[in-house]
Design a protein around this motif. Structure first.
Motif, PDB file in Angstrom:
ATOM      1  N   THR A  10       6.825  -0.069   6.531  1.00 32.83           N
ATOM      2  CA  THR A  10       6.234  -1.277   7.426  1.00 32.83           C
ATOM      3  C   THR A  10       5.627  -2.435   7.041  1.00 32.83           C
ATOM      4  N   CYS A  11       6.326  -3.620   7.388  1.00 35.78           N
ATOM      5  CA  CYS A  11       5.677  -4.846   7.086  1.00 35.78           C
ATOM      6  C   CYS A  11       4.847  -5.274   8.387  1.00 35.78           C
ATOM      7  N   ALA A  12       3.777  -5.788   8.222  1.00 33.07           N
ATOM      8  CA  ALA A  12       2.992  -6.003   9.399  1.00 33.07           C
ATOM      9  C   ALA A  12       2.250  -7.490   9.311  1.00 33.07           C
ATOM     10  N   HIS A  32       0.843  -1.192  -0.091  1.00 32.80           N
ATOM     11  CA  HIS A  32       0.028  -0.008  -0.065  1.00 32.80           C
ATOM     12  C   HIS A  32       0.658   1.354  -0.155  1.00 32.80           C
ATOM     13  N   ALA A  33       0.337   2.212  -0.855  1.00 32.74           N
ATOM     14  CA  ALA A  33       0.960   3.624  -0.914  1.00 32.74           C
ATOM     15  C   ALA A  33       0.738   4.104   0.391  1.00 32.74           C
ATOM     16  N   ASP A  34      -0.518   3.999   1.001  1.00 30.60           N
ATOM     17  CA  ASP A  34      -0.623   4.741   2.163  1.00 30.60           C
ATOM     18  C   ASP A  34      -1.209   3.623   3.040  1.00 30.60           C
ATOM     19  N   PRO A  65      -6.432  -3.060   7.643  1.00 30.61           N
ATOM     20  CA  PRO A  65      -5.399  -3.663   6.742  1.00 30.61           C
ATOM     21  C   PRO A  65      -5.802  -5.298   6.784  1.00 30.61           C
ATOM     22  N   VAL A  66      -5.456  -5.972   5.672  1.00 31.02           N
ATOM     23  CA  VAL A  66      -5.345  -7.564   5.796  1.00 31.02           C
ATOM     24  C   VAL A  66      -3.998  -7.921   5.994  1.00 31.02           C
ATOM     25  N   TYR A  67      -3.602  -8.851   6.788  1.00 29.25           N
ATOM     26  CA  TYR A  67      -2.349  -9.180   6.925  1.00 29.25           C
ATOM     27  C   TYR A  67      -1.929 -10.534   6.382  1.00 29.25           C
ATOM     28  N   ARG A 122       0.924  -7.299  21.335  1.00 30.06           N
ATOM     29  CA  ARG A 122       1.538  -8.647  21.404  1.00 30.06           C
ATOM     30  C   ARG A 122       1.014  -9.575  19.945  1.00 30.06           C
ATOM     31  N   GLU A 123       0.029  -9.146  19.475  1.00 31.43           N
ATOM     32  CA  GLU A 123      -0.745  -9.766  18.320  1.00 31.43           C
ATOM     33  C   GLU A 123      -0.090  -9.448  16.980  1.00 31.43           C
ATOM     34  N   LEU A 124       0.329  -8.336  16.943  1.00 30.82           N
ATOM     35  CA  LEU A 124       0.927  -7.813  15.775  1.00 30.82           C
ATOM     36  C   LEU A 124       2.606  -7.764  15.747  1.00 30.82           C
TER      37      LEU A 124
END
Length: 138
Positions: A72-74, A36-38, A43-45, A122-124
Motif C-alpha cells: 500500500t502506497c499512502a 515499512h514491513a508492517d 505513519p509519516v506520508y 478524502r484526505e488520504l
C-alpha cells in the motif's frame, strides 16, 4: 534473535521486497526510507507498507511456494498525483526484480494488480499493488 538464514519463507520474501524498495532510487526519491514491513501506527506520508501476505504450495513440489503480497502506497498530498507516482515507482522497482531471498531461490516476481484511489476521509490517497512471487528452497 534469528539470523537472515533462519527466516521463514514468508518473512524472507517480505524482507527482500522491503529491502529492494528501500534501495530503489525512484522509490526513495518519493518516500525516503518510509518503506515499512508492517504498517506503522502513526505513519509519516508519503509511505509504502507491506500489508496482507499469504502463501501456498506452488504445484506438486512442496519446496515451491507461491507468495501473494499486498503493498500500500499512502499519500496526503491533497490529490491522487503523489499516490500515483509512488505506485508507479513501486511497480517499476518490483516487477521482475531479481530479489535476493534468504534461503530461497526466486523463480518469478510480478505485479499482478495496481489501483489508486482516494480513501473515505478524502484526505488520504492510496495505491494498492498485489505482487505474486514464486520461490523454491535452495
Amino acid at each position: 534473535m534469528s539470523g537472515p538464514g533462519n527466516l521463514s519463507p514468508d518473512a524472507a520474501i517480505a524482507a527482500a521486497l522491503v529491502e529492494a524498495l528501500k534501495a530503489a532510487p525512484a522509490v526513495s526519491a518519493l518516500v525516503a526510507a518510509r518503506v515499512h514491513a508492517d504498517p506503522p501506527r502513526h505513519p509519516v506520508y508519503p509511505c509504502v507498507s507491506l500489508g496482507r501476505q499469504e502463501s501456498r504450495p506452488a504445484g506438486p513440489d512442496a519446496d515451491a511456494l507461491e507468495h501473494l503480497l499486498t503493498l500500500t502506497c499512502a499519500s496526503k498530498f491533497g490529490g491522487p498525483e503523489e499516490a500515483r507516482a509512488v505506485t508507479s515507482a513501486v511497480r517499476a522497482a518490483v516487477h521482475n526484480a531479481p530479489l535476493a531471498v534468504a534461503g530461497r531461490r526466486l523463480v518469478t516476481l510480478r505485479v499482478t494488480y495496481a489501483d489508486v484511489f482516494r480513501a473515505a476521509d478524502r484526505e488520504l490517497s492510496l495505491g494498492v499493488l498485489r505482487v505474486r512471487a514464486v520461490t523454491e528452497a535452495l
